[in-house]
Write a protein that holds these residues in place. Structure first.
Motif, PDB file in Angstrom:
ATOM      1  N   LYS A  49       0.840  -1.198   0.000  1.00 58.35           N
ATOM      2  CA  LYS A  49       0.000   0.000   0.000  1.00 58.35           C
ATOM      3  C   LYS A  49       0.874   1.247   0.000  1.00 58.35           C
ATOM      4  N   PHE A  50       0.525   2.163  -0.894  1.00 60.53           N
ATOM      5  CA  PHE A  50       1.246   3.424  -1.005  1.00 60.53           C
ATOM      6  C   PHE A  50       0.295   4.542  -0.613  1.00 60.53           C
ATOM      7  N   ASN A  51       0.423   5.024   0.610  1.00 64.03           N
ATOM      8  CA  ASN A  51      -0.422   6.098   1.129  1.00 64.03           C
ATOM      9  C   ASN A  51       0.301   7.434   0.990  1.00 64.03           C
ATOM     10  N   LEU A  52       0.652   7.761  -0.243  1.00 59.73           N
ATOM     11  CA  LEU A  52       1.354   9.000  -0.529  1.00 59.73           C
ATOM     12  C   LEU A  52       1.202   9.342  -2.002  1.00 59.73           C
ATOM     13  N   ALA A  53       1.387  10.624  -2.302  1.00 60.56           N
ATOM     14  CA  ALA A  53       1.359  11.081  -3.691  1.00 60.56           C
ATOM     15  C   ALA A  53       2.690  10.730  -4.346  1.00 60.56           C
ATOM     16  N   PRO A  54       2.666  10.369  -5.628  1.00 62.62           N
ATOM     17  CA  PRO A  54       3.938  10.130  -6.308  1.00 62.62           C
ATOM     18  C   PRO A  54       4.707  11.438  -6.467  1.00 62.62           C
ATOM     19  N   ASP A  55       6.015  11.351  -6.580  1.00 64.72           N
ATOM     20  CA  ASP A  55       6.819  12.549  -6.839  1.00 64.72           C
ATOM     21  C   ASP A  55       6.633  13.020  -8.281  1.00 64.72           C
ATOM     22  N   TRP A  56       6.397  12.051  -9.170  1.00 64.94           N
ATOM     23  CA  TRP A  56       6.218  12.341 -10.594  1.00 64.94           C
ATOM     24  C   TRP A  56       5.099  11.436 -11.080  1.00 64.94           C
ATOM     25  N   THR A  57       4.065  12.022 -11.635  1.00 60.14           N
ATOM     26  CA  THR A  57       2.962  11.235 -12.181  1.00 60.14           C
ATOM     27  C   THR A  57       2.956  11.379 -13.695  1.00 60.14           C
ATOM     28  N   ILE A  58       2.832  10.255 -14.379  1.00 58.40           N
ATOM     29  CA  ILE A  58       2.842  10.246 -15.845  1.00 58.40           C
ATOM     30  C   ILE A  58       1.566   9.588 -16.328  1.00 58.40           C
ATOM     31  N   GLU A  59       0.850  10.315 -17.182  1.00 54.79           N
ATOM     32  CA  GLU A  59      -0.376   9.808 -17.793  1.00 54.79           C
ATOM     33  C   GLU A  59      -0.207   9.796 -19.298  1.00 54.79           C
ATOM     34  N   ILE A  60      -0.675   8.737 -19.935  1.00 55.10           N
ATOM     35  CA  ILE A  60      -0.586   8.575 -21.381  1.00 55.10           C
ATOM     36  C   ILE A  60      -2.005   8.608 -21.933  1.00 55.10           C
ATOM     37  N   GLY A 102       4.384  16.451 -13.340  1.00 55.60           N
ATOM     38  CA  GLY A 102       3.375  15.665 -14.032  1.00 55.60           C
ATOM     39  C   GLY A 102       3.577  15.751 -15.531  1.00 55.60           C
ATOM     40  N   TRP A 103       3.399  14.636 -16.212  1.00 57.53           N
ATOM     41  CA  TRP A 103       3.442  14.605 -17.669  1.00 57.53           C
ATOM     42  C   TRP A 103       2.116  14.088 -18.176  1.00 57.53           C
ATOM     43  N   LEU A 104       1.616  14.695 -19.239  1.00 55.45           N
ATOM     44  CA  LEU A 104       0.487  14.172 -20.002  1.00 55.45           C
ATOM     45  C   LEU A 104       1.011  13.915 -21.404  1.00 55.45           C
ATOM     46  N   VAL A 105       1.188  12.643 -21.724  1.00 57.08           N
ATOM     47  CA  VAL A 105       1.777  12.217 -22.991  1.00 57.08           C
ATOM     48  C   VAL A 105       0.647  12.009 -24.000  1.00 57.08           C
ATOM     49  N   ASP A 106       0.759  12.673 -25.151  1.00 63.00           N
ATOM     50  CA  ASP A 106      -0.262  12.572 -26.198  1.00 63.00           C
ATOM     51  C   ASP A 106       0.391  12.040 -27.472  1.00 63.00           C
ATOM     52  N   ALA A 107       0.169  10.761 -27.756  1.00 57.61           N
ATOM     53  CA  ALA A 107       0.778  10.124 -28.927  1.00 57.61           C
ATOM     54  C   ALA A 107       0.188  10.644 -30.232  1.00 57.61           C
ATOM     55  N   LYS A 108      -1.037  11.123 -30.185  1.00 53.99           N
ATOM     56  CA  LYS A 108      -1.696  11.578 -31.416  1.00 53.99           C
ATOM     57  C   LYS A 108      -0.923  12.718 -32.073  1.00 53.99           C
ATOM     58  N   ASP A 109      -0.523  13.718 -31.289  1.00 55.65           N
ATOM     59  CA  ASP A 109       0.238  14.827 -31.872  1.00 55.65           C
ATOM     60  C   ASP A 109       1.701  14.829 -31.413  1.00 55.65           C
ATOM     61  N   MET A 147       2.583  17.424 -22.332  1.00 52.95           N
ATOM     62  CA  MET A 147       2.245  18.602 -21.532  1.00 52.95           C
ATOM     63  C   MET A 147       2.885  18.421 -20.164  1.00 52.95           C
ATOM     64  N   ILE A 148       3.588  19.441 -19.732  1.00 59.22           N
ATOM     65  CA  ILE A 148       4.344  19.405 -18.484  1.00 59.22           C
ATOM     66  C   ILE A 148       3.600  20.199 -17.420  1.00 59.22           C
ATOM     67  N   PHE A 149       3.446  19.593 -16.247  1.00 57.52           N
ATOM     68  CA  PHE A 149       2.801  20.236 -15.099  1.00 57.52           C
ATOM     69  C   PHE A 149       3.795  20.281 -13.948  1.00 57.52           C
ATOM     70  N   GLN A 150       3.946  21.465 -13.363  1.00 53.42           N
ATOM     71  CA  GLN A 150       4.783  21.635 -12.188  1.00 53.42           C
ATOM     72  C   GLN A 150       4.050  22.552 -11.216  1.00 53.42           C
ATOM     73  N   PRO A 151       4.301  22.382  -9.919  1.00 55.10           N
ATOM     74  CA  PRO A 151       3.596  23.216  -8.936  1.00 55.10           C
ATOM     75  C   PRO A 151       3.791  24.708  -9.212  1.00 55.10           C
ATOM     76  N   ASN A 152       2.704  25.457  -9.083  1.00 59.69           N
ATOM     77  CA  ASN A 152       2.723  26.917  -9.195  1.00 59.69           C
ATOM     78  C   ASN A 152       3.272  27.433 -10.524  1.00 59.69           C
ATOM     79  N   GLN A 153       3.104  26.640 -11.590  1.00 62.14           N
ATOM     80  CA  GLN A 153       3.537  27.066 -12.924  1.00 62.14           C
ATOM     81  C   GLN A 153       2.440  26.777 -13.931  1.00 62.14           C
ATOM     82  N   ASP A 206      12.718  11.262 -28.756  1.00 65.09           N
ATOM     83  CA  ASP A 206      13.209   9.985 -28.223  1.00 65.09           C
ATOM     84  C   ASP A 206      12.066   9.177 -27.629  1.00 65.09           C
ATOM     85  N   LEU A 207      11.196   9.847 -26.879  1.00 63.45           N
ATOM     86  CA  LEU A 207      10.053   9.172 -26.260  1.00 63.45           C
ATOM     87  C   LEU A 207       9.186   8.492 -27.324  1.00 63.45           C
TER      88      LEU A 207
END
Length: 188
Positions: free
Chosen positions: A102-113, A138-145, A149-155, A181-182
């Motif tokens: 069980k991981f009762n914590l937020a990830p340091d880096w979350t990646i969504e595809i 946070g990353w939101l990876v969009d293979a279509k285009d 998209m990069i997400f960072q706190p307070n940015q 590369d990705l």
């Protein structure tokens, strides 16, 4: 990947966690249950290759560890990022040193595809939920285009394309990965 499950009434996090596991996994954010979508070819390829690349750098040096489809419970929610990355020192461990279940914590880096039939706004909601509770990147990876998209706190989020270098966790030092590369991993 997520889709909403309509429920007649909102339930608590504790009630959600007591429900039987679903396949694909269900998530709980702001009192609502959402079921993830089943990964397809591009999604699965990017997920395994990216997690493997992060672990090739992070694991031997005990810097970070990438885990696919890991349930993270924090901030009154329960999410299952496509890839959850934790700095090595934050990995929950049992007394014998083995990794906790069980991981009762937020990830340091979350990646969504993102998948073609998926709501980008729902995924962005999930990433921003993580950022509000301590996630550093946070990353939101969009293979279509072929963008990320990069997400960072307070940015303000920014979108990266082509040969642009993607930001990674600071603990990974000088490791670099470009958008090109990705997406090159999709050619098999």
């Amino acid at each position: 990947m997520i889709t909403s499950i309509k429920s007649p009434t909102q339930i608590s996090l504790e009630e959600f966690l007591a429900l039987p596991e679903t396949q694909p996994a269900s998530e709980y954010i702001d009192g609502q249950i959402y079921q993830k979508l089943m990964g397809q070819g591009e999604h699965s390829t990017l997920q395994i290759e990216l997690a493997s690349a992060i672990n090739q750098i992070g694991k031997p040096q005990k810097l970070a560890y990438a885990l696919p489809e890991l349930r993270c419970i924090f901030g009154g929610g329960a999410i299952v990022p496509d890839i959850a990355v934790l700095e090595w020192s934050r990995i929950p461990r049992k007394a014998n040193g083995r990794i906790e279940n069980k991981f009762n914590l937020a990830p340091d880096w979350t990646i969504e595809i993102l998948s073609p039939e998926q709501s980008a706004n729902r995924v962005i909601q999930k990433i921003t939920f993580c950022l509000k509770h301590g996630t550093k990147l946070g990353w939101l990876v969009d293979a279509k285009d072929e963008s990320v998209m990069i997400f960072q706190p307070n940015q303000t989020p920014e979108v990266k394309y082509s040969d642009e270098i993607l930001p990674v966790l600071n603990v990974l030092g000088d490791w670099q990965l470009s958008v090109a590369d990705l997406f090159s991993w999709l050619v098999v």
